[in-house]
Design a protein around this motif. Structure first.
Motif, PDB file in Angstrom:
ATOM      1  N   SER A  38      32.967 -31.204   7.290  1.00  0.00           N
ATOM      2  CA  SER A  38      32.851 -32.392   6.442  1.00  0.00           C
ATOM      3  C   SER A  38      34.241 -32.988   6.344  1.00  0.00           C
ATOM      4  N   GLY A  39      34.362 -34.241   6.724  1.00  0.00           N
ATOM      5  CA  GLY A  39      35.668 -34.878   6.753  1.00  0.00           C
ATOM      6  C   GLY A  39      36.265 -34.839   8.147  1.00  0.00           C
ATOM      7  N   PRO A  40      37.566 -35.074   8.232  1.00  0.00           N
ATOM      8  CA  PRO A  40      38.243 -35.119   9.533  1.00  0.00           C
ATOM      9  C   PRO A  40      38.223 -33.755  10.241  1.00  0.00           C
ATOM     10  N   THR A  41      38.058 -33.792  11.558  1.00  0.00           N
ATOM     11  CA  THR A  41      37.999 -32.540  12.319  1.00  0.00           C
ATOM     12  C   THR A  41      39.376 -31.956  12.624  1.00  0.00           C
ATOM     13  N   SER A  42      40.387 -32.799  12.774  1.00  0.00           N
ATOM     14  CA  SER A  42      41.703 -32.315  13.203  1.00  0.00           C
ATOM     15  C   SER A  42      42.297 -31.240  12.302  1.00  0.00           C
ATOM     16  N   PRO A  43      42.303 -31.404  10.970  1.00  0.00           N
ATOM     17  CA  PRO A  43      42.890 -30.349  10.132  1.00  0.00           C
ATOM     18  C   PRO A  43      42.135 -29.017  10.247  1.00  0.00           C
ATOM     19  N   VAL A  44      40.829 -29.086  10.406  1.00  0.00           N
ATOM     20  CA  VAL A  44      40.032 -27.866  10.550  1.00  0.00           C
ATOM     21  C   VAL A  44      40.320 -27.214  11.902  1.00  0.00           C
ATOM     22  N   ALA A  45      40.356 -28.023  12.963  1.00  0.00           N
ATOM     23  CA  ALA A  45      40.658 -27.487  14.292  1.00  0.00           C
ATOM     24  C   ALA A  45      42.033 -26.841  14.307  1.00  0.00           C
ATOM     25  N   ASP A  46      43.006 -27.473  13.651  1.00  0.00           N
ATOM     26  CA  ASP A  46      44.356 -26.904  13.591  1.00  0.00           C
ATOM     27  C   ASP A  46      44.369 -25.583  12.824  1.00  0.00           C
ATOM     28  N   ALA A  47      43.637 -25.510  11.713  1.00  0.00           N
ATOM     29  CA  ALA A  47      43.575 -24.269  10.928  1.00  0.00           C
ATOM     30  C   ALA A  47      42.905 -23.159  11.731  1.00  0.00           C
ATOM     31  N   LEU A  48      41.842 -23.493  12.464  1.00  0.00           N
ATOM     32  CA  LEU A  48      41.164 -22.500  13.304  1.00  0.00           C
ATOM     33  C   LEU A  48      42.088 -21.994  14.409  1.00  0.00           C
ATOM     34  N   ALA A  49      42.861 -22.899  14.992  1.00  0.00           N
ATOM     35  CA  ALA A  49      43.773 -22.521  16.078  1.00  0.00           C
ATOM     36  C   ALA A  49      44.858 -21.561  15.600  1.00  0.00           C
ATOM     37  N   GLU A  50      45.139 -21.552  14.314  1.00  0.00           N
ATOM     38  CA  GLU A  50      46.158 -20.659  13.762  1.00  0.00           C
ATOM     39  C   GLU A  50      45.663 -19.218  13.618  1.00  0.00           C
ATOM     40  N   LEU A  51      44.353 -18.995  13.648  1.00  0.00           N
ATOM     41  CA  LEU A  51      43.808 -17.645  13.475  1.00  0.00           C
ATOM     42  C   LEU A  51      43.997 -16.829  14.744  1.00  0.00           C
ATOM     43  N   ASP A  52      44.555 -15.626  14.617  1.00  0.00           N
ATOM     44  CA  ASP A  52      44.816 -14.778  15.779  1.00  0.00           C
ATOM     45  C   ASP A  52      43.544 -14.426  16.539  1.00  0.00           C
ATOM     46  N   GLU A  53      42.446 -14.268  15.846  1.00  0.00           N
ATOM     47  CA  GLU A  53      41.197 -13.857  16.486  1.00  0.00           C
ATOM     48  C   GLU A  53      40.548 -14.973  17.301  1.00  0.00           C
ATOM     49  N   VAL A  54      40.952 -16.203  17.046  1.00  0.00           N
ATOM     50  CA  VAL A  54      40.389 -17.369  17.742  1.00  0.00           C
ATOM     51  C   VAL A  54      41.179 -17.574  19.032  1.00  0.00           C
ATOM     52  N   ILE A  55      40.451 -17.549  20.161  1.00  0.00           N
ATOM     53  CA  ILE A  55      41.123 -17.655  21.454  1.00  0.00           C
ATOM     54  C   ILE A  55      40.869 -18.991  22.155  1.00  0.00           C
ATOM     55  N   TYR A  56      40.021 -19.829  21.577  1.00  0.00           N
ATOM     56  CA  TYR A  56      39.659 -21.105  22.214  1.00  0.00           C
ATOM     57  C   TYR A  56      39.171 -22.032  21.121  1.00  0.00           C
ATOM     58  N   VAL A  57      39.666 -23.257  21.094  1.00  0.00           N
ATOM     59  CA  VAL A  57      39.241 -24.260  20.112  1.00  0.00           C
ATOM     60  C   VAL A  57      39.050 -25.577  20.844  1.00  0.00           C
ATOM     61  N   VAL A  58      37.891 -26.192  20.670  1.00  0.00           N
ATOM     62  CA  VAL A  58      37.665 -27.504  21.275  1.00  0.00           C
ATOM     63  C   VAL A  58      36.878 -28.371  20.286  1.00  0.00           C
ATOM     64  N   VAL A  59      37.321 -29.616  20.117  1.00  0.00           N
ATOM     65  CA  VAL A  59      36.615 -30.583  19.284  1.00  0.00           C
ATOM     66  C   VAL A  59      35.546 -31.219  20.162  1.00  0.00           C
ATOM     67  N   THR A  60      34.327 -31.296  19.641  1.00  0.00           N
ATOM     68  CA  THR A  60      33.201 -31.758  20.439  1.00  0.00           C
ATOM     69  C   THR A  60      32.505 -32.954  19.787  1.00  0.00           C
ATOM     70  N   ALA A  61      31.609 -33.559  20.538  1.00  0.00           N
ATOM     71  CA  ALA A  61      30.739 -34.613  20.021  1.00  0.00           C
ATOM     72  C   ALA A  61      29.355 -34.005  19.843  1.00  0.00           C
ATOM     73  N   GLY A  62      28.585 -34.548  18.938  1.00  0.00           N
ATOM     74  CA  GLY A  62      27.233 -34.044  18.735  1.00  0.00           C
ATOM     75  C   GLY A  62      27.074 -33.404  17.367  1.00  0.00           C
ATOM     76  N   SER A  63      26.077 -32.550  17.225  1.00  0.00           N
ATOM     77  CA  SER A  63      25.780 -31.965  15.914  1.00  0.00           C
ATOM     78  C   SER A  63      26.785 -30.893  15.502  1.00  0.00           C
ATOM     79  N   ILE A  64      27.502 -30.339  16.459  1.00  0.00           N
ATOM     80  CA  ILE A  64      28.567 -29.379  16.167  1.00  0.00           C
ATOM     81  C   ILE A  64      29.892 -30.090  16.419  1.00  0.00           C
ATOM     82  N   ASP A  65      30.799 -29.988  15.450  1.00  0.00           N
ATOM     83  CA  ASP A  65      32.059 -30.722  15.527  1.00  0.00           C
ATOM     84  C   ASP A  65      33.150 -29.985  16.300  1.00  0.00           C
ATOM     85  N   ILE A  66      33.162 -28.657  16.174  1.00  0.00           N
ATOM     86  CA  ILE A  66      34.190 -27.838  16.811  1.00  0.00           C
ATOM     87  C   ILE A  66      33.514 -26.593  17.370  1.00  0.00           C
TER      88      ILE A  66
END
Length: 155
Positions: A81-109
């Motif tokens: 909910s809201g802008p995707t960039s801050p959420v994508a950036d926060a997810l990218a900071e997590l050590d367990e997350v190895i891949y982050v991509v912003v998408t179009a459609g019903s799923i945002d990231i």
């Protein structure tokens, strides 16, 4: 390889051939690559350095997390909910997350994670849900990896 791609460098056929050689074998010598693409070892080294520094490619060891002792790997769809960039950036900071991509459609990231156990997967999922702006998640746990290839994009 992250970020905006609005100012992509143009790749000539020689650069593409160098990339293709490295996709086949990331440890191939610059001299061997030079023989195939018609450049000296020093010229190949310079091109590889430029391609790496510009973000066109990385040379890394690709591993199968399930074979390395991680009991779980999963793809997680994140609705925001809201802008995707801050959420994508926060997810990218997590050590367990190895891949982050912003998408179009019903799923945002879409993110890919690795976990050492089911309990670890649950803890990571809870951590993701606590990030401000995350509205919902949908987790797809990997049961088996049938294909994973990195030799695309230059042909």
């Amino acid at each position: 390889m992250a970020g905006s791609h609005s100012s992509r460098p143009m790749l000539d056929d020689v650069s593409k051939a160098i990339i293709e050689q490295l996709q086949e074998d990331g440890r191939r010598s610059y001299a061997a690559i030079g023989k195939v693409v018609g450049l000296s070892e020093a010229a190949v080294r310079q091109r590889v350095q430029r391609l790496s520094e510009s973000g066109v490619m990385q040379i890394v060891a690709v591993t199968n997390p399930l074979e390395l002792g991680f009991a779980r790997a999963a793809m997680i769809g994140v609705r925001v909910s809201g802008p995707t960039s801050p959420v994508a950036d926060a997810l990218a900071e997590l050590d367990e997350v190895i891949y982050v991509v912003v998408t179009a459609g019903s799923i945002d990231i879409v993110i890919e994670i690795v976990a050492q156990s089911e309990d670890d997967l649950l803890a990571i999922s809870d951590k993701i849900r606590r990030i401000e702006g995350v509205r919902a998640t949908e987790t797809f746990v990997y049961l088996d990896i049938r294909k994973e290839t990195y030799n695309w994009g230059v042909r």
